[in-house]
Motif scaffolding. Structure first.
Motif, PDB file in Angstrom:
ATOM      1  N   ILE A 153     -37.766 -23.774 -50.327  1.00 23.37           N
ATOM      2  CA  ILE A 153     -38.393 -22.689 -49.554  1.00 23.37           C
ATOM      3  C   ILE A 153     -38.607 -23.027 -48.041  1.00 23.37           C
ATOM      4  O   ILE A 153     -38.709 -21.996 -47.416  1.00 23.37           O
ATOM      5  CB  ILE A 153     -40.083 -22.885 -50.198  1.00 23.37           C
ATOM      6  N   GLY A 154     -38.631 -24.331 -47.809  1.00 26.25           N
ATOM      7  CA  GLY A 154     -38.418 -24.406 -46.185  1.00 26.25           C
ATOM      8  C   GLY A 154     -37.113 -23.938 -45.598  1.00 26.25           C
ATOM      9  O   GLY A 154     -37.351 -23.324 -44.551  1.00 26.25           O
ATOM     10  N   LEU A 155     -36.260 -23.550 -46.497  1.00 28.35           N
ATOM     11  CA  LEU A 155     -34.999 -22.797 -45.891  1.00 28.35           C
ATOM     12  C   LEU A 155     -35.227 -21.295 -45.574  1.00 28.35           C
ATOM     13  O   LEU A 155     -34.805 -20.690 -44.703  1.00 28.35           O
ATOM     14  CB  LEU A 155     -33.913 -22.844 -46.933  1.00 28.35           C
ATOM     15  N   LEU A 156     -35.979 -20.841 -46.382  1.00 28.27           N
ATOM     16  CA  LEU A 156     -36.460 -19.528 -46.575  1.00 28.27           C
ATOM     17  C   LEU A 156     -37.368 -19.334 -45.002  1.00 28.27           C
ATOM     18  O   LEU A 156     -37.247 -18.262 -44.292  1.00 28.27           O
ATOM     19  CB  LEU A 156     -37.276 -18.917 -47.470  1.00 28.27           C
ATOM     20  N   ILE A 157     -38.093 -20.233 -44.942  1.00 29.76           N
ATOM     21  CA  ILE A 157     -39.128 -19.977 -43.834  1.00 29.76           C
ATOM     22  C   ILE A 157     -38.455 -20.383 -42.443  1.00 29.76           C
ATOM     23  O   ILE A 157     -38.860 -19.559 -41.383  1.00 29.76           O
ATOM     24  CB  ILE A 157     -40.407 -21.254 -43.990  1.00 29.76           C
ATOM     25  N   LYS A 158     -37.457 -21.308 -42.602  1.00 33.71           N
ATOM     26  CA  LYS A 158     -36.588 -21.285 -41.333  1.00 33.71           C
ATOM     27  C   LYS A 158     -35.458 -20.272 -40.730  1.00 33.71           C
ATOM     28  O   LYS A 158     -35.040 -20.547 -39.845  1.00 33.71           O
ATOM     29  CB  LYS A 158     -35.807 -22.926 -41.400  1.00 33.71           C
ATOM     30  N   THR A 159     -35.542 -19.042 -41.825  1.00 30.84           N
ATOM     31  CA  THR A 159     -34.594 -18.039 -41.507  1.00 30.84           C
ATOM     32  C   THR A 159     -35.456 -17.033 -40.686  1.00 30.84           C
ATOM     33  O   THR A 159     -36.180 -16.413 -40.965  1.00 30.84           O
ATOM     34  CB  THR A 159     -34.120 -17.486 -42.620  1.00 30.84           C
ATOM     35  N   LYS A 160     -35.372 -17.643 -39.217  1.00 30.97           N
ATOM     36  CA  LYS A 160     -36.055 -16.780 -38.344  1.00 30.97           C
ATOM     37  C   LYS A 160     -35.976 -15.340 -38.304  1.00 30.97           C
ATOM     38  O   LYS A 160     -36.966 -14.514 -38.173  1.00 30.97           O
ATOM     39  CB  LYS A 160     -35.980 -17.268 -36.906  1.00 30.97           C
ATOM     40  N   PRO A 161     -34.852 -14.546 -38.390  1.00 27.45           N
ATOM     41  CA  PRO A 161     -34.714 -13.195 -38.516  1.00 27.45           C
ATOM     42  C   PRO A 161     -35.629 -12.685 -39.803  1.00 27.45           C
ATOM     43  O   PRO A 161     -36.119 -11.611 -39.643  1.00 27.45           O
ATOM     44  CB  PRO A 161     -33.235 -12.758 -38.775  1.00 27.45           C
ATOM     45  N   PHE A 162     -35.505 -13.449 -40.724  1.00 23.87           N
ATOM     46  CA  PHE A 162     -36.445 -12.885 -41.856  1.00 23.87           C
ATOM     47  C   PHE A 162     -37.869 -12.820 -41.604  1.00 23.87           C
ATOM     48  O   PHE A 162     -38.377 -11.912 -41.943  1.00 23.87           O
ATOM     49  CB  PHE A 162     -35.883 -13.811 -43.019  1.00 23.87           C
ATOM     50  N   VAL A 163     -38.302 -14.030 -41.068  1.00 21.80           N
ATOM     51  CA  VAL A 163     -39.773 -13.994 -40.695  1.00 21.80           C
ATOM     52  C   VAL A 163     -40.164 -12.961 -39.745  1.00 21.80           C
ATOM     53  O   VAL A 163     -40.979 -12.179 -39.796  1.00 21.80           O
ATOM     54  CB  VAL A 163     -40.091 -15.469 -40.278  1.00 21.80           C
ATOM     55  N   ILE A 164     -39.405 -12.966 -38.738  1.00 19.55           N
ATOM     56  CA  ILE A 164     -39.780 -11.954 -37.652  1.00 19.55           C
ATOM     57  C   ILE A 164     -39.678 -10.530 -38.246  1.00 19.55           C
ATOM     58  O   ILE A 164     -40.386  -9.583 -38.003  1.00 19.55           O
ATOM     59  CB  ILE A 164     -38.666 -11.808 -36.436  1.00 19.55           C
TER      60      ILE A 164
END
Length: 273
Positions: free
Chosen positions: A83-94
């Motif tokens: 799940i940390g990989l998902l959170i680290k995907t900055k374009p996705f979070v932004i």
């Protein structure tokens, strides 16, 4: 359930080499038909019997579910640390943060458009017509997605849908006849239909394949869950205090801000794909 269903539809569409919209359109057709029929029935027998359509459709869904079978999964199960990989995907979070400004207004409309039509003097069957017009146009957008979807970058369609969202809410705030609200519901397909389809596809491109189901779940949780909580809570407060026209005016302003920020997101380098 909706998020996992759409994720499964996306994967299945990729396997078959067809558009996600060609599968998703059938959910919209079901929504449109049931909105029209249930609205007509409730207008005749009374809204106090709304429980019965739920029971009937739930029973039919249960019958269909008994025919489902498991499939063999060849990929490894998702680990908690993934799940940390998902959170680290900055374009996705932004991207999730920016679309919330649009989805809050969408979910507020889901909650209050019926009440707004009623406050303007509309009946139960008119509310049913409003949903039928809206979701029928959504189904048409999904059904024709294979013809227009891949012509431009998904963010172009998302921004265009945001502009139409703003126009739609400003129009809703301006009219005081319920029939005009029903007529403008055709914009639901050009706003939600285009926005959801292209945003879902864009999220699929942003996240690793292993985490796509989880990423889809997070996306839909923000789209329908978090935005629904905020839109329903504060939308109800605004509607109680100032009326539905003011609510839709604020929704138009919020959506315009979100669309502008999405335009900047598309123009600036964020490691997008």
């Amino acid at each position: 359930m909706g998020a996992l269903g759409d994720s499964l539809s996306q994967r299945r569409a990729d396997q078959l080499g067809i558009s996600f919209g060609s599968i998703r359109t059938w959910g919209s057709i079901g929504f449109a038909v049931s909105s029209l029929l249930v609205g007509e029935i409730l207008a005749k027998i009374g809204v106090q019997y709304i429980l019965w359509p739920y029971i009937i459709f739930a029973f039919l869904a249960l019958l269909v579910a008994t025919r489902l079978v498991d499939v063999k999964v060849e990929t490894r199960p998702i680990q908690f640390q993934d799940i940390g990989l998902l959170i680290k995907t900055k374009p996705f979070v932004i991207f999730l943060g920016l679309i919330t400004l649009l989805t809050i207004s969408h979910r507020a409309n889901d909650s209050f458009v019926g009440i707004y039509i009623d406050s303007l003097g509309g009946s139960e069957n008119l509310i049913g017509y409003a949903w039928f017009v809206g979701v029928a146009s959504e189904a048409l957008v999904y059904a024709t997605a294979g013809l227009w979807f891949r012509r431009y970058h998904p963010l172009i369609f998302i921004i265009a849908a945001g502009i139409l969202y703003s126009i739609r809410w400003f129009f809703y705030a301006s009219f005081d006849e319920p029939i005009f609200i029903v007529g403008l519901q055709f914009l639901h397909g050009l706003t939600f239909g285009v926005f959801y389809l292209t945003a879902f596809q864009y999220v699929t491109r942003l996240i690793p394949k292993l985490l796509q189901s989880t990423g889809h779940l997070v996306f839909v949780s923000v789209f329908f869950g978090l935005s629904g909580i905020i839109g329903s809570l504060f939308g109800g407060m605004i509607m109680d205090a100032f009326g539905g026209d003011t609510l839709y005016l604020y929704m138009g302003i919020l959506t315009s801000l979100g669309t502008l920020l999405l335009l900047l997101y598309h123009m600036l380098p964020f490691g997008k794909v």
